[in-house]
Design a protein around this motif. Structure first.
Motif, PDB file in Angstrom:
ATOM      1  N   LEU A 164       0.856  -1.191   0.000  1.00 42.29           N
ATOM      2  CA  LEU A 164       0.000   0.000   0.000  1.00 42.29           C
ATOM      3  C   LEU A 164       0.891   1.240   0.000  1.00 42.29           C
ATOM      4  CD1 LEU A 164      -3.056   0.269  -0.057  1.00 42.29           C
ATOM      5  CD2 LEU A 164      -3.006   0.600   2.412  1.00 42.29           C
ATOM      6  N   PHE A 165       0.621   2.142  -0.905  1.00 38.46           N
ATOM      7  CA  PHE A 165       1.373   3.381  -1.075  1.00 38.46           C
ATOM      8  C   PHE A 165       0.593   4.481  -0.366  1.00 38.46           C
ATOM      9  CE2 PHE A 165       3.517   6.101  -4.580  1.00 38.46           C
ATOM     10  CZ  PHE A 165       4.665   6.205  -3.823  1.00 38.46           C
ATOM     11  N   THR A 166       1.177   5.084   0.662  1.00 38.10           N
ATOM     12  CA  THR A 166       0.387   5.944   1.538  1.00 38.10           C
ATOM     13  C   THR A 166       1.124   7.223   1.900  1.00 38.10           C
ATOM     14  OG1 THR A 166      -0.662   6.063   3.718  1.00 38.10           O
ATOM     15  CG2 THR A 166       1.272   4.685   3.531  1.00 38.10           C
ATOM     16  N   ALA A 167       0.369   8.241   2.263  1.00 42.06           N
ATOM     17  CA  ALA A 167       0.936   9.482   2.791  1.00 42.06           C
ATOM     18  C   ALA A 167       1.174   9.337   4.278  1.00 42.06           C
ATOM     19  CB  ALA A 167      -0.016  10.648   2.516  1.00 42.06           C
ATOM     20  N   LYS A 168       2.041  10.157   4.841  1.00 44.09           N
ATOM     21  CA  LYS A 168       2.427  10.020   6.249  1.00 44.09           C
ATOM     22  C   LYS A 168       1.240  10.166   7.187  1.00 44.09           C
ATOM     23  CE  LYS A 168       7.277  11.366   5.831  1.00 44.09           C
ATOM     24  NZ  LYS A 168       8.356  12.283   6.274  1.00 44.09           N
ATOM     25  N   ASP A 169       0.281  11.019   6.837  1.00 45.88           N
ATOM     26  CA  ASP A 169      -0.825  11.234   7.766  1.00 45.88           C
ATOM     27  C   ASP A 169      -1.793  10.055   7.799  1.00 45.88           C
ATOM     28  OD1 ASP A 169      -1.940  11.475   5.293  1.00 45.88           O
ATOM     29  OD2 ASP A 169      -2.777  13.485   5.604  1.00 45.88           O
ATOM     30  N   GLU A 170      -1.534   9.023   7.009  1.00 48.40           N
ATOM     31  CA  GLU A 170      -2.383   7.835   7.029  1.00 48.40           C
ATOM     32  C   GLU A 170      -1.775   6.707   7.844  1.00 48.40           C
ATOM     33  OE1 GLU A 170      -2.404   7.317   2.897  1.00 48.40           O
ATOM     34  OE2 GLU A 170      -4.130   8.596   2.503  1.00 48.40           O
ATOM     35  N   GLN A 171      -0.576   6.963   8.410  1.00 48.22           N
ATOM     36  CA  GLN A 171       0.120   5.889   9.107  1.00 48.22           C
ATOM     37  C   GLN A 171      -0.680   5.331  10.273  1.00 48.22           C
ATOM     38  OE1 GLN A 171       4.202   7.845   9.449  1.00 48.22           O
ATOM     39  NE2 GLN A 171       4.726   5.693   9.211  1.00 48.22           N
ATOM     40  N   HIS A 172      -1.490   6.150  10.913  1.00 51.59           N
ATOM     41  CA  HIS A 172      -2.259   5.684  12.063  1.00 51.59           C
ATOM     42  C   HIS A 172      -3.242   4.587  11.684  1.00 51.59           C
ATOM     43  CE1 HIS A 172      -4.980   8.564  10.151  1.00 51.59           C
ATOM     44  NE2 HIS A 172      -5.965   7.935  10.761  1.00 51.59           N
ATOM     45  N   ALA A 173      -3.612   4.545  10.396  1.00 55.69           N
ATOM     46  CA  ALA A 173      -4.591   3.558   9.947  1.00 55.69           C
ATOM     47  C   ALA A 173      -3.930   2.282   9.417  1.00 55.69           C
ATOM     48  CB  ALA A 173      -5.472   4.162   8.853  1.00 55.69           C
ATOM     49  N   MET A 174      -2.598   2.188   9.469  1.00 53.31           N
ATOM     50  CA  MET A 174      -1.912   1.042   8.875  1.00 53.31           C
ATOM     51  C   MET A 174      -2.237  -0.257   9.589  1.00 53.31           C
ATOM     52  SD  MET A 174      -0.531   1.893   6.158  1.00 53.31           S
ATOM     53  CE  MET A 174       0.024   0.219   5.917  1.00 53.31           C
ATOM     54  N   LEU A 175      -2.499  -0.224  10.902  1.00 55.85           N
ATOM     55  CA  LEU A 175      -2.839  -1.448  11.621  1.00 55.85           C
ATOM     56  C   LEU A 175      -4.078  -2.089  11.026  1.00 55.85           C
ATOM     57  CD1 LEU A 175      -2.368  -3.451  13.891  1.00 55.85           C
ATOM     58  CD2 LEU A 175      -3.661  -1.946  15.424  1.00 55.85           C
ATOM     59  N   GLU A 176      -5.069  -1.279  10.711  1.00 54.64           N
ATOM     60  CA  GLU A 176      -6.280  -1.801  10.089  1.00 54.64           C
ATOM     61  C   GLU A 176      -5.976  -2.385   8.714  1.00 54.64           C
ATOM     62  OE1 GLU A 176     -10.201  -2.843   9.281  1.00 54.64           O
ATOM     63  OE2 GLU A 176      -9.153  -2.387  11.168  1.00 54.64           O
ATOM     64  N   ALA A 177      -5.067  -1.736   7.987  1.00 56.75           N
ATOM     65  CA  ALA A 177      -4.694  -2.239   6.663  1.00 56.75           C
ATOM     66  C   ALA A 177      -4.038  -3.613   6.768  1.00 56.75           C
ATOM     67  CB  ALA A 177      -3.756  -1.254   5.971  1.00 56.75           C
ATOM     68  N   ARG A 184      -4.478  -5.749   9.173  1.00 59.62           N
ATOM     69  CA  ARG A 184      -5.518  -6.691   9.580  1.00 59.62           C
ATOM     70  C   ARG A 184      -6.337  -7.168   8.379  1.00 59.62           C
ATOM     71  NH1 ARG A 184      -7.655  -3.432  14.950  1.00 59.62           N
ATOM     72  NH2 ARG A 184      -6.132  -4.295  16.435  1.00 59.62           N
ATOM     73  N   ARG A 185      -6.442  -6.321   7.399  1.00 56.68           N
ATOM     74  CA  ARG A 185      -7.245  -6.668   6.225  1.00 56.68           C
ATOM     75  C   ARG A 185      -6.425  -7.365   5.140  1.00 56.68           C
ATOM     76  NH1 ARG A 185     -11.024  -1.386   5.324  1.00 56.68           N
ATOM     77  NH2 ARG A 185     -11.660  -2.589   3.479  1.00 56.68           N
ATOM     78  N   GLY A 186      -5.125  -7.558   5.384  1.00 57.94           N
ATOM     79  CA  GLY A 186      -4.351  -8.422   4.507  1.00 57.94           C
ATOM     80  C   GLY A 186      -3.261  -7.779   3.692  1.00 57.94           C
ATOM     81  N   VAL A 187      -2.969  -6.489   3.895  1.00 55.59           N
ATOM     82  CA  VAL A 187      -1.875  -5.875   3.162  1.00 55.59           C
ATOM     83  C   VAL A 187      -0.553  -6.499   3.628  1.00 55.59           C
ATOM     84  CG1 VAL A 187      -1.427  -3.977   4.763  1.00 55.59           C
ATOM     85  CG2 VAL A 187      -0.993  -3.670   2.328  1.00 55.59           C
ATOM     86  N   ASP A 188       0.404  -6.656   2.716  1.00 54.94           N
ATOM     87  CA  ASP A 188       1.685  -7.281   3.070  1.00 54.94           C
ATOM     88  C   ASP A 188       2.724  -6.267   3.527  1.00 54.94           C
ATOM     89  OD1 ASP A 188       1.317 -10.197   2.252  1.00 54.94           O
ATOM     90  OD2 ASP A 188       0.668  -9.167   0.443  1.00 54.94           O
ATOM     91  N   ASP A 189       2.670  -5.042   2.992  1.00 52.22           N
ATOM     92  CA  ASP A 189       3.663  -4.038   3.373  1.00 52.22           C
ATOM     93  C   ASP A 189       3.145  -2.671   2.924  1.00 52.22           C
ATOM     94  OD1 ASP A 189       5.986  -2.978   4.429  1.00 52.22           O
ATOM     95  OD2 ASP A 189       7.268  -4.477   3.463  1.00 52.22           O
ATOM     96  N   TYR A 190       3.898  -1.623   3.234  1.00 53.77           N
ATOM     97  CA  TYR A 190       3.471  -0.293   2.824  1.00 53.77           C
ATOM     98  C   TYR A 190       4.683   0.576   2.511  1.00 53.77           C
ATOM     99  CZ  TYR A 190       4.801   1.546   7.410  1.00 53.77           C
ATOM    100  OH  TYR A 190       5.507   1.917   8.527  1.00 53.77           O
ATOM    101  N   LEU A 191       4.460   1.638   1.751  1.00 50.61           N
ATOM    102  CA  LEU A 191       5.485   2.618   1.411  1.00 50.61           C
ATOM    103  C   LEU A 191       4.938   4.007   1.693  1.00 50.61           C
ATOM    104  CD1 LEU A 191       6.754   1.232  -1.997  1.00 50.61           C
ATOM    105  CD2 LEU A 191       8.229   1.745  -0.042  1.00 50.61           C
ATOM    106  N   ILE A 192       5.807   4.898   2.161  1.00 47.42           N
ATOM    107  CA  ILE A 192       5.426   6.277   2.427  1.00 47.42           C
ATOM    108  C   ILE A 192       5.816   7.136   1.229  1.00 47.42           C
ATOM    109  CG2 ILE A 192       5.774   8.269   3.924  1.00 47.42           C
ATOM    110  CD1 ILE A 192       4.280   6.021   5.267  1.00 47.42           C
ATOM    111  N   LYS A 193       4.898   7.978   0.777  1.00 46.58           N
ATOM    112  CA  LYS A 193       5.202   8.910  -0.308  1.00 46.58           C
ATOM    113  C   LYS A 193       6.076  10.055   0.194  1.00 46.58           C
ATOM    114  CE  LYS A 193       0.894   8.333  -2.945  1.00 46.58           C
ATOM    115  NZ  LYS A 193      -0.242   9.043  -3.542  1.00 46.58           N
TER     116      LYS A 193
END
Length: 316
Positions: free
Chosen positions: A86-99, A101-110
């Motif tokens: 999941l490619f995300t902005a920094k202000d979305e980091q608080h929601a990463m736990l939910e992501a 839980r829903r099956g995302v494998d990893d994330y990147l910050i823009k």
């Protein structure tokens, strides 16, 4: 480094897609597809699978998490696994736990740091390879079991081939060794005093132990070796070896040790056991021996091992 990966980048911003693609090309990845929406990704993956999908979280229409759910459902239907970043902005980091839980494998910050991009994509590729390897193995085992069931060659308790299956495969091995080269090692392994396990813990527990023995044997031999249930408390391993002089080198001790330790965890508690083993080897160049003689030789050696005490092995 992972250039064979099939990667899809999805972002509604063309510039963002182009920057990500440029970074991956510099890392040596070549199979990169670009998409402007989640719907476009689903069309792409229906035509050709993707190993890694890198998706923007916030997109018009289908967002990143909604795309994740759709990809997971499609992957399940076609026995495939696409690692999802999941490619995300920094202000979305608080929601990463939910992501997660829903099956995302990893994330990147823009915007993505080149080193971080390399690490995340490499890791995602390994995740996809692991999952897809397991899926292929599982599918192959299911197909093999279906074939065995259709031919009445499977043991229902352990999932291994039964004695009839062993005899068919062993006959082919013996013919190959006789006509061409190599040696065939036929091993019979019996759980010592198995009746005591049934008497002390019950037959359900005894069945658990037998299933555990079958699994350990299967994991202790080569994929090409045959493992079968030979009798109520006895298993067979048949192996074709290229070197006649080393037909059962190290194999016997490994099998006995694998079956005997550690303890088996059952619903009735831990169960410890030992096993006796008899092995007979037919080598290329010897007088051709019928299947019955080979099995009889292994049976005699197993009987000698059991008579000598617990956890013994006799090989000829």
């Amino acid at each position: 480094m992972g250039q064979a990966l099939s990667i899809i980048i999805v972002d509604d911003m063309q510039f963002s897609r182009a920057v990500m693609r440029s970074g991956l090309l510099k890392l040596g990845y070549e199979d990169i597809r670009l998409a402007a929406s989640g719907e476009e990704v689903l069309r792409m993956t229906s035509e050709r699978y993707a190993d890694v999908i890198i998706a923007d979280w916030v997109m018009p229409g289908m967002n990143g998490l909604e795309l994740l759910e759709a990809v997971r459902q499609a992957d399940q239907e076609r026995d495939w696994y696409s690692a999802f970043i999941l490619f995300t902005a920094k202000d979305e980091q608080h929601a990463m736990l939910e992501a997660f839980r829903r099956g995302v494998d990893d994330y990147l910050i823009k915007p993505a740091d080149p080193d971080e991009l390399a690490a995340r994509v490499y890791g995602a590729g390994r995740v996809a390879a692991l999952h897809n390897g397991l899926l292929q193995t599982s599918n192959a085992l299911r197909a093999a079991n279906r074939e065995l069931l259709e031919s009445n060659l499977i043991d229902n308790l352990t999932g291994l081939g039964n004695r009839r299956y062993l005899e068919q495969r062993l006959q082919s091995m013996l013919r190959y060794a006789h006509e061409r080269e190599g040696a065939v090692c036929t091993v019979l392994l019996a759980v010592d005093h198995f009746r005591r396990i049934n008497d002390e813990y019950g037959h359900d527990c005894g069945d658990e132990v037998l299933a555990g023995v079958a699994l350990r044997l299967r994991n202790s031999v080569r994929p090409t070796d045959v493992v079968a249930r030979y009798g109520s408390d006895t298993f067979a391993v048949a192996a074709l070896h290229a070197e006649p002089g080393h037909a059962y080198a190290h194999q016997v001790d490994r099998l006995v040790q694998a079956v005997s330790a550690p303890a088996y965890h059952t619903d009735k508690g831990d169960v410890t056991l030992s096993a006796s083993l008899g092995a007979h080897v037919y080598r290329h160049g010897a007088i051709h021996a019928p299947l019955s003689d080979v099995l009889h030789g292994a049976e005699q050696n197993l009987a000698a091992a059991r008579q000598a005490g617990r956890g013994r092995a006799v090989c000829t």
